[in-house]
Design a protein around this motif. Sequence first.
Motif, PDB file in Angstrom:
ATOM      1  N   PHE A  91      52.847  52.265  52.264  1.00 21.13           N
ATOM      2  CA  PHE A  91      52.272  51.938  50.954  1.00 21.13           C
ATOM      3  C   PHE A  91      51.964  50.441  50.858  1.00 21.13           C
ATOM      4  CE2 PHE A  91      53.145  50.962  46.320  1.00 21.13           C
ATOM      5  CZ  PHE A  91      51.902  51.388  45.870  1.00 21.13           C
ATOM      6  N   MET A  92      52.900  49.615  51.309  1.00 25.95           N
ATOM      7  CA  MET A  92      52.688  48.163  51.273  1.00 25.95           C
ATOM      8  C   MET A  92      51.507  47.764  52.161  1.00 25.95           C
ATOM      9  SD  MET A  92      54.794  46.847  49.154  1.00 25.95           S
ATOM     10  CE  MET A  92      55.179  48.232  48.112  1.00 25.95           C
ATOM     11  N   ASN A  93      51.396  48.387  53.317  1.00 24.48           N
ATOM     12  CA  ASN A  93      50.266  48.098  54.213  1.00 24.48           C
ATOM     13  C   ASN A  93      48.941  48.488  53.576  1.00 24.48           C
ATOM     14  OD1 ASN A  93      51.852  46.992  56.238  1.00 24.48           O
ATOM     15  ND2 ASN A  93      52.113  48.949  57.290  1.00 24.48           N
ATOM     16  N   GLN A  94      48.917  49.608  52.868  1.00 24.76           N
ATOM     17  CA  GLN A  94      47.694  50.020  52.169  1.00 24.76           C
ATOM     18  C   GLN A  94      47.342  49.004  51.082  1.00 24.76           C
ATOM     19  OE1 GLN A  94      45.423  52.458  52.728  1.00 24.76           O
ATOM     20  NE2 GLN A  94      44.276  51.542  51.059  1.00 24.76           N
ATOM     21  N   LEU A  95      48.345  48.529  50.362  1.00 27.30           N
ATOM     22  CA  LEU A  95      48.099  47.526  49.323  1.00 27.30           C
ATOM     23  C   LEU A  95      47.522  46.251  49.936  1.00 27.30           C
ATOM     24  CD1 LEU A  95      51.224  47.789  46.986  1.00 27.30           C
ATOM     25  CD2 LEU A  95      48.912  48.646  46.570  1.00 27.30           C
ATOM     26  N   LYS A  96      48.081  45.820  51.047  1.00 30.40           N
ATOM     27  CA  LYS A  96      47.588  44.597  51.702  1.00 30.40           C
ATOM     28  C   LYS A  96      46.156  44.784  52.186  1.00 30.40           C
ATOM     29  CE  LYS A  96      52.161  42.982  53.039  1.00 30.40           C
ATOM     30  NZ  LYS A  96      53.124  42.808  54.115  1.00 30.40           N
ATOM     31  N   LYS A  97      45.848  45.978  52.676  1.00 30.65           N
ATOM     32  CA  LYS A  97      44.488  46.272  53.131  1.00 30.65           C
ATOM     33  C   LYS A  97      43.508  46.239  51.942  1.00 30.65           C
ATOM     34  CE  LYS A  97      42.647  50.357  54.680  1.00 30.65           C
ATOM     35  NZ  LYS A  97      42.690  51.618  55.409  1.00 30.65           N
ATOM     36  N   THR A  98      43.909  46.808  50.845  1.00 33.00           N
ATOM     37  CA  THR A  98      43.067  46.844  49.647  1.00 33.00           C
ATOM     38  C   THR A  98      42.931  45.463  49.023  1.00 33.00           C
ATOM     39  OG1 THR A  98      43.804  49.111  49.261  1.00 33.00           O
ATOM     40  CG2 THR A  98      42.767  47.992  47.411  1.00 33.00           C
ATOM     41  N   ASN A  99      43.918  44.620  49.227  1.00 29.17           N
ATOM     42  CA  ASN A  99      43.915  43.282  48.628  1.00 29.17           C
ATOM     43  C   ASN A  99      42.673  42.480  49.016  1.00 29.17           C
ATOM     44  OD1 ASN A  99      45.129  41.253  47.016  1.00 29.17           O
ATOM     45  ND2 ASN A  99      45.836  40.233  48.862  1.00 29.17           N
ATOM     46  N   GLY A 100      42.200  42.622  50.243  1.00 31.85           N
ATOM     47  CA  GLY A 100      40.998  41.909  50.675  1.00 31.85           C
ATOM     48  C   GLY A 100      39.784  42.278  49.834  1.00 31.85           C
ATOM     49  N   ARG A 101      39.654  43.543  49.502  1.00 31.43           N
ATOM     50  CA  ARG A 101      38.532  43.990  48.659  1.00 31.43           C
ATOM     51  C   ARG A 101      38.646  43.418  47.249  1.00 31.43           C
ATOM     52  NH1 ARG A 101      38.813  50.171  49.300  1.00 31.43           N
ATOM     53  NH2 ARG A 101      37.366  50.129  47.561  1.00 31.43           N
ATOM     54  N   ILE A 102      39.857  43.382  46.736  1.00 31.49           N
ATOM     55  CA  ILE A 102      40.064  42.844  45.383  1.00 31.49           C
ATOM     56  C   ILE A 102      39.747  41.349  45.372  1.00 31.49           C
ATOM     57  CG2 ILE A 102      41.731  42.501  43.515  1.00 31.49           C
ATOM     58  CD1 ILE A 102      40.884  45.482  44.100  1.00 31.49           C
ATOM     59  N   LYS A 103      40.204  40.635  46.378  1.00 29.07           N
ATOM     60  CA  LYS A 103      39.915  39.190  46.470  1.00 29.07           C
ATOM     61  C   LYS A 103      38.406  38.952  46.542  1.00 29.07           C
ATOM     62  CE  LYS A 103      44.169  37.416  47.029  1.00 29.07           C
ATOM     63  NZ  LYS A 103      44.808  36.817  45.906  1.00 29.07           N
ATOM     64  N   SER A 104      37.683  39.807  47.264  1.00 28.59           N
ATOM     65  CA  SER A 104      36.227  39.674  47.363  1.00 28.59           C
ATOM     66  C   SER A 104      35.567  39.868  46.000  1.00 28.59           C
ATOM     67  CB  SER A 104      35.654  40.692  48.352  1.00 28.59           C
ATOM     68  OG  SER A 104      36.075  40.409  49.648  1.00 28.59           O
ATOM     69  N   LEU A 105      36.069  40.811  45.228  1.00 24.51           N
ATOM     70  CA  LEU A 105      35.521  41.040  43.887  1.00 24.51           C
ATOM     71  C   LEU A 105      35.786  39.837  42.982  1.00 24.51           C
ATOM     72  CD1 LEU A 105      36.540  44.768  43.307  1.00 24.51           C
ATOM     73  CD2 LEU A 105      34.235  43.876  43.721  1.00 24.51           C
ATOM     74  N   ILE A 106      36.963  39.265  43.100  1.00 26.19           N
ATOM     75  CA  ILE A 106      37.306  38.086  42.301  1.00 26.19           C
ATOM     76  C   ILE A 106      36.404  36.921  42.685  1.00 26.19           C
ATOM     77  CG2 ILE A 106      39.112  36.353  41.892  1.00 26.19           C
ATOM     78  CD1 ILE A 106      41.156  38.710  42.078  1.00 26.19           C
ATOM     79  N   LYS A 107      36.178  36.732  43.976  1.00 27.07           N
ATOM     80  CA  LYS A 107      35.295  35.652  44.437  1.00 27.07           C
ATOM     81  C   LYS A 107      33.858  35.875  43.974  1.00 27.07           C
ATOM     82  CE  LYS A 107      37.924  34.239  48.485  1.00 27.07           C
ATOM     83  NZ  LYS A 107      37.996  34.180  49.941  1.00 27.07           N
ATOM     84  N   ALA A 108      33.405  37.123  44.006  1.00 32.08           N
ATOM     85  CA  ALA A 108      32.045  37.428  43.557  1.00 32.08           C
ATOM     86  C   ALA A 108      31.883  37.092  42.075  1.00 32.08           C
ATOM     87  CB  ALA A 108      31.713  38.897  43.810  1.00 32.08           C
ATOM     88  N   TYR A 109      32.886  37.420  41.265  1.00 34.43           N
ATOM     89  CA  TYR A 109      32.841  37.081  39.835  1.00 34.43           C
ATOM     90  C   TYR A 109      32.825  35.564  39.648  1.00 34.43           C
ATOM     91  CZ  TYR A 109      34.458  36.217  35.092  1.00 34.43           C
ATOM     92  OH  TYR A 109      34.569  35.744  33.808  1.00 34.43           O
ATOM     93  N   ASP A 110      33.718  34.878  40.352  1.00 30.99           N
ATOM     94  CA  ASP A 110      33.775  33.417  40.234  1.00 30.99           C
ATOM     95  C   ASP A 110      32.444  32.778  40.623  1.00 30.99           C
ATOM     96  OD1 ASP A 110      36.413  33.582  39.390  1.00 30.99           O
ATOM     97  OD2 ASP A 110      37.256  33.049  41.344  1.00 30.99           O
ATOM     98  N   LEU A 111      31.847  33.253  41.699  1.00 29.44           N
ATOM     99  CA  LEU A 111      30.563  32.722  42.138  1.00 29.44           C
ATOM    100  C   LEU A 111      29.479  33.010  41.111  1.00 29.44           C
ATOM    101  CD1 LEU A 111      28.821  31.344  44.295  1.00 29.44           C
ATOM    102  CD2 LEU A 111      28.524  33.597  45.357  1.00 29.44           C
ATOM    103  N   HIS A 112      29.470  34.226  40.583  1.00 30.76           N
ATOM    104  CA  HIS A 112      28.468  34.584  39.565  1.00 30.76           C
ATOM    105  C   HIS A 112      28.575  33.656  38.355  1.00 30.76           C
ATOM    106  CE1 HIS A 112      25.828  37.042  37.063  1.00 30.76           C
ATOM    107  NE2 HIS A 112      26.713  36.846  36.101  1.00 30.76           N
ATOM    108  N   MET A 113      29.778  33.441  37.886  1.00 30.17           N
ATOM    109  CA  MET A 113      29.968  32.609  36.700  1.00 30.17           C
ATOM    110  C   MET A 113      29.676  31.130  37.006  1.00 30.17           C
ATOM    111  SD  MET A 113      30.473  34.752  34.367  1.00 30.17           S
ATOM    112  CE  MET A 113      31.161  34.007  32.901  1.00 30.17           C
ATOM    113  N   GLU A 114      29.848  30.734  38.252  1.00 31.97           N
ATOM    114  CA  GLU A 114      29.588  29.347  38.641  1.00 31.97           C
ATOM    115  C   GLU A 114      28.090  29.044  38.710  1.00 31.97           C
ATOM    116  OE1 GLU A 114      30.008  26.868  42.739  1.00 31.97           O
ATOM    117  OE2 GLU A 114      31.780  27.986  42.119  1.00 31.97           O
ATOM    118  N   VAL A 115      27.314  29.967  39.260  1.00 32.25           N
ATOM    119  CA  VAL A 115      25.889  29.682  39.477  1.00 32.25           C
ATOM    120  C   VAL A 115      24.987  30.172  38.352  1.00 32.25           C
ATOM    121  CG1 VAL A 115      26.130  29.605  41.981  1.00 32.25           C
ATOM    122  CG2 VAL A 115      25.408  31.726  40.890  1.00 32.25           C
ATOM    123  N   ASN A 116      25.490  30.986  37.468  1.00 32.38           N
ATOM    124  CA  ASN A 116      24.697  31.486  36.350  1.00 32.38           C
ATOM    125  C   ASN A 116      25.252  30.915  35.047  1.00 32.38           C
ATOM    126  OD1 ASN A 116      22.861  33.543  37.663  1.00 32.38           O
ATOM    127  ND2 ASN A 116      24.861  34.214  38.402  1.00 32.38           N
TER     128      ASN A 116
END
Length: 190
Positions: free
Chosen positions: A83-108
Motif C-alpha cells: 500500500f505504501m509503495n502504491q502511494l509513493k508511486k501515485t505521489n509523482g502524479r499528484i506532484k505533477s498536477l500541483i506543478k501544473a496548477y502552479d505553472l498555470h497560475m504563474e503564467v496566466n
Amino acid sequence: MKKKFIWLLVLIIAFSLVAVGCGQSKVQVEVQSPEEAAKMEGDPLQNLAIKEKQWLGSLDSAHAEIAQSFTDWEQGKITKEDFMNQLKKTNGRIKSLIKAYDLHMEVNYFPEDEKNEAVYKDGLSYGDKLRTIVNNFIFMSTDGILDSETKELKPLTDDQIKDLYKNYMVEKYNDYRAKLEPALKEANKK
C-alpha cells in the motif's frame, strides 16, 4: 562479375533513394517552453475551469487507485508495504498536477477581483485544495507526522492511517469535489 554489377546497381539505387528521401521532407518542429505551452488567452476564470476539469480527471484516477489499494490493504489482499509503495508511486502524479496548477497560475494573470467572485471562492479554489489533501494524505501516510517533542517525523500506526484515509480521502475529498464540480459548469457559462 555479373553479381558485382548487380550489387553495385542495388547500392546506387539505395543511396539515391535515401538521398532523395532525406532531401524532400524537412519538417520544422516548434519547441515551446513549459511557460509558453501553459499560457492561455481569454477569461481567467474560464481558463482555470478548463484546466481544473482536466486536472480533476487525472486526480480522480489517482484517487480511485489509492482507494482500491486501501481497500486491498484493509481486506488483507496486499501488505501495508504494498500500500505504501502504491502511494509513493501515485505521489509523482499528484506532484505533477500541483506543478501544473502552479505553472498555470504563474503564467496566466489572474486578477485579485476574480478571486473574490463566488465561482472561484466557493468553487474553483477547491481544485487546489483537492490536490493538497491528496498530497498531504500520501505524505503523512508514507513519511509520518512531525513529532512536536523530537521535531522528527513519526510514522503513523495502521489505525491512524485508516482514520486519516477516512478524513482526507473520503470526507474532505468528497466535500471539496462537490464544491468544485458546480463551479466548473458555472465558469463555462460566463
